[in-house]
Motif scaffolding. Structure first.
Motif, PDB file in Angstrom:
ATOM      1  N   ARG A 193     -18.454 120.908 -17.775  1.00 45.02           N
ATOM      2  CA  ARG A 193     -18.491 122.369 -17.576  1.00 45.02           C
ATOM      3  C   ARG A 193     -19.910 122.862 -17.323  1.00 45.02           C
ATOM      4  O   ARG A 193     -20.135 123.753 -16.503  1.00 45.02           O
ATOM      5  N   ARG A 194     -20.878 122.286 -18.044  1.00 41.02           N
ATOM      6  CA  ARG A 194     -22.278 122.674 -17.833  1.00 41.02           C
ATOM      7  C   ARG A 194     -22.719 122.328 -16.412  1.00 41.02           C
ATOM      8  O   ARG A 194     -23.354 123.144 -15.728  1.00 41.02           O
ATOM      9  N   GLN A 222     -20.776 122.033 -13.814  1.00 37.29           N
ATOM     10  CA  GLN A 222     -20.049 122.904 -12.891  1.00 37.29           C
ATOM     11  C   GLN A 222     -20.750 124.260 -12.778  1.00 37.29           C
ATOM     12  O   GLN A 222     -20.926 124.787 -11.673  1.00 37.29           O
ATOM     13  N   ARG A 223     -21.156 124.832 -13.931  1.00 37.84           N
ATOM     14  CA  ARG A 223     -21.868 126.124 -13.882  1.00 37.84           C
ATOM     15  C   ARG A 223     -23.184 125.990 -13.126  1.00 37.84           C
ATOM     16  O   ARG A 223     -23.555 126.867 -12.343  1.00 37.84           O
ATOM     17  N   ARG A 224     -23.894 124.895 -13.324  1.00 37.94           N
ATOM     18  CA  ARG A 224     -25.160 124.680 -12.621  1.00 37.94           C
ATOM     19  C   ARG A 224     -24.921 124.588 -11.113  1.00 37.94           C
ATOM     20  O   ARG A 224     -25.672 125.163 -10.308  1.00 37.94           O
ATOM     21  N   GLU A 269     -22.396 125.913  -9.470  1.00 40.08           N
ATOM     22  CA  GLU A 269     -22.025 127.235  -8.975  1.00 40.08           C
ATOM     23  C   GLU A 269     -23.259 128.130  -8.783  1.00 40.08           C
ATOM     24  O   GLU A 269     -23.354 128.858  -7.788  1.00 40.08           O
ATOM     25  N   ARG A 270     -24.208 128.058  -9.705  1.00 39.98           N
ATOM     26  CA  ARG A 270     -25.436 128.859  -9.557  1.00 39.98           C
ATOM     27  C   ARG A 270     -26.250 128.388  -8.349  1.00 39.98           C
ATOM     28  O   ARG A 270     -26.777 129.206  -7.576  1.00 39.98           O
ATOM     29  N   SER A 301     -25.012 127.020  -5.689  1.00 40.53           N
ATOM     30  CA  SER A 301     -24.268 127.458  -4.512  1.00 40.53           C
ATOM     31  C   SER A 301     -24.551 128.933  -4.216  1.00 40.53           C
ATOM     32  O   SER A 301     -24.760 129.325  -3.047  1.00 40.53           O
TER      33      SER A 301
END
Length: 108
Positions: A85-86, A88-90, A92-93, A95
């Motif tokens: 999850r960490r 994935q958030r990285r 997304e940021r 992107s």
């Protein structure tokens, strides 16, 4: 040599041929006799233990280790999930930053 078996060296390993564990019928429950405290009484009581009873501590230890292994595996899965999850958030940021940078480049 006609010696009786013990826990460590049973007379036979066949459970069907071992003496069954039965309460004594000639005395009331809860009473003790002087022979209960002699070594021959202790040896006789040990012979009445079944193989299954002797293996109970081993089975408990095996179940305990099995539970600890499952607990460790669940903990590893939880750590992997948190890490995923960490990441994935990285991603997304990153992107979003790339899209913003592209939009800024197109507008100029």
């Amino acid at each position: 040599m006609n010696t009786a078996g013990t826990i460590d060296r049973p007379l036979t390993h066949d459970p069907k041929k071992q003496a069954p564990m039965k309460p004594s019928t000639n005395e009331p429950a809860g009473t003790t006799t002087p022979e209960d405290f002699t070594t021959s009484g202790a040896i006789d009581s040990r012979q009445n233990r079944t193989r299954e009873m002797q293996l109970i501590p081993e089975a408990l230890a095996r179940a305990h280790m099995h539970e600890r292994l499952h607990e460790a595996e669940r903990e590893r899965q939880a750590i992997r999930l948190v890490t995923a999850r960490r990441m994935q958030r990285r991603a997304e940021r990153a992107s979003l930053r790339a899209r913003r940078a592209l939009a800024m480049a197109v507008m100029q």
